[in-house]
Design an enzyme around this catalytic site. Structure first.
Site, PDB file in Angstrom:
ATOM      1  N   ASP A  69      47.738  82.224  53.989  1.00  0.00           N
ATOM      2  CA  ASP A  69      46.531  82.240  54.803  1.00  0.00           C
ATOM      3  C   ASP A  69      45.418  81.582  54.004  1.00  0.00           C
ATOM      4  OD1 ASP A  69      45.774  83.719  57.542  1.00  0.00           O
ATOM      5  OD2 ASP A  69      44.004  83.479  56.273  1.00  0.00           O
ATOM      6  N   THR A  70      44.611  80.808  54.691  1.00  0.00           N
ATOM      7  CA  THR A  70      43.526  80.077  54.046  1.00  0.00           C
ATOM      8  C   THR A  70      42.195  80.523  54.618  1.00  0.00           C
ATOM      9  OG1 THR A  70      44.947  78.180  53.633  1.00  0.00           O
ATOM     10  CG2 THR A  70      42.578  77.775  53.620  1.00  0.00           C
TER      11      THR A  70
END
Length: 127
Positions: A69-70
């Site tokens: 996840d960014t």
């Protein structure tokens, strides 16, 4: 044993393919809500872990699951996923020409054993 990318991101699929991995893809549809008191780095880590915890329930015990996840942070504000094209455009305008930090949390899981790695990248304004 199979390698499973738990992500709906076409970009993550492309990265894995370009790296030469043979893998399948699932979308874990995990709950992406997080406590408000977390900083951006912790949010990336927590969301990656949550996705992995959901995804590991959908695969065989000997499969290896990769989740990521960014999170983007600018001026102390965490930018979430845009909900529309207009919101995406506004976010890009906010980021344009400004320094911001991108955090990517990566979780690799097998048989309910989890490892977490955080990658921190700083983007600078264009010249």
């Amino acid at each position: 044993m199979a390698l499973v990318l738990a992500s709906a991101s076409p970009r993550r699929r492309e990265i894995m393919r370009l790296a030469g991995y043979s893998f399948s893809v699932i979308n874990p549809n995990a709950d992406e809500s997080v406590p408000e008191n977390l900083n951006a780095k912790q949010v990336a880590q927590q969301l990656s872990l949550t996705k992995a915890q959901t995804a590991i329930q959908l695969v065989n015990d000997d499969d290896v699951v990769v989740c990521a996840d960014t999170i983007v942070e600018i001026d102390g504000q965490i930018l979430g996923k845009p909900r529309s094209r207009d919101e995406a455009f506004d976010m890009l305008k906010t980021l344009s020409g400004k320094t911001h930090i991108v955090y990517t949390g990566v979780t690799v899981a097998k048989s309910k054993n989890f490892e977490i790695e955080i990658i921190k990248t700083t983007a600078t304004p264009p010249l």
